[in-house]
Design a protein around this motif. Sequence first.
Motif, PDB file in Angstrom:
ATOM      1  N   SER A 126       0.876  -1.164   0.006  1.00  0.00           N
ATOM      2  CA  SER A 126       0.309  -0.344  -0.748  1.00  0.00           C
ATOM      3  C   SER A 126       0.841   1.509   0.051  1.00  0.00           C
ATOM      4  O   SER A 126       0.271   1.948  -0.342  1.00  0.00           O
ATOM      5  N   TRP A 127       1.798   0.988   0.528  1.00  0.00           N
ATOM      6  CA  TRP A 127       2.747   2.258   0.778  1.00  0.00           C
ATOM      7  C   TRP A 127       3.651   2.851  -1.167  1.00  0.00           C
ATOM      8  O   TRP A 127       3.720   3.753  -1.369  1.00  0.00           O
ATOM      9  N   LEU A 149       1.226   4.212  -2.640  1.00  0.00           N
ATOM     10  CA  LEU A 149       0.307   5.120  -2.377  1.00  0.00           C
ATOM     11  C   LEU A 149       1.502   6.043  -3.246  1.00  0.00           C
ATOM     12  O   LEU A 149       1.092   8.286  -2.992  1.00  0.00           O
ATOM     13  N   ALA A 191      -4.816   2.284  -1.469  1.00  0.00           N
ATOM     14  CA  ALA A 191      -4.144   2.705  -0.840  1.00  0.00           C
ATOM     15  C   ALA A 191      -4.312   2.926   0.887  1.00  0.00           C
ATOM     16  O   ALA A 191      -4.105   2.440   1.842  1.00  0.00           O
TER      17      ALA A 191
END
Length: 101
Positions: A2-3, A6, A46
């Motif tokens: 997810s990071w 993002l 994200a």
Amino acid sequence: MSWLVLVVSGILETVWAAALKGFFKPASVATFVVALVLSMSGLGYALREIPLGTGYAVWVGIGTIGTALYGMVVLGDSVTAARLTCLGLIVAGVVGLKILP
């Protein structure tokens, strides 16, 4: 994961913001639309795992810093100590949201 999504989405925010400079040219419009859709989709993805406030601040921070640096490096916007200090404060705020409880 997810990071990473993002961060890429934040970079794409810089791309669509930069495309606004030549918005009435077909290539700029196409770049804007594609980057905007990918950026927003990535942000939405994200935010399924990252807290809303943190994720949004990181996304906007990357976009803001990227757009400001693009303006300075490519478009000839002024580069001053005050502007660089303000960009540094944005970085500090975003990092603070990530690492502080």
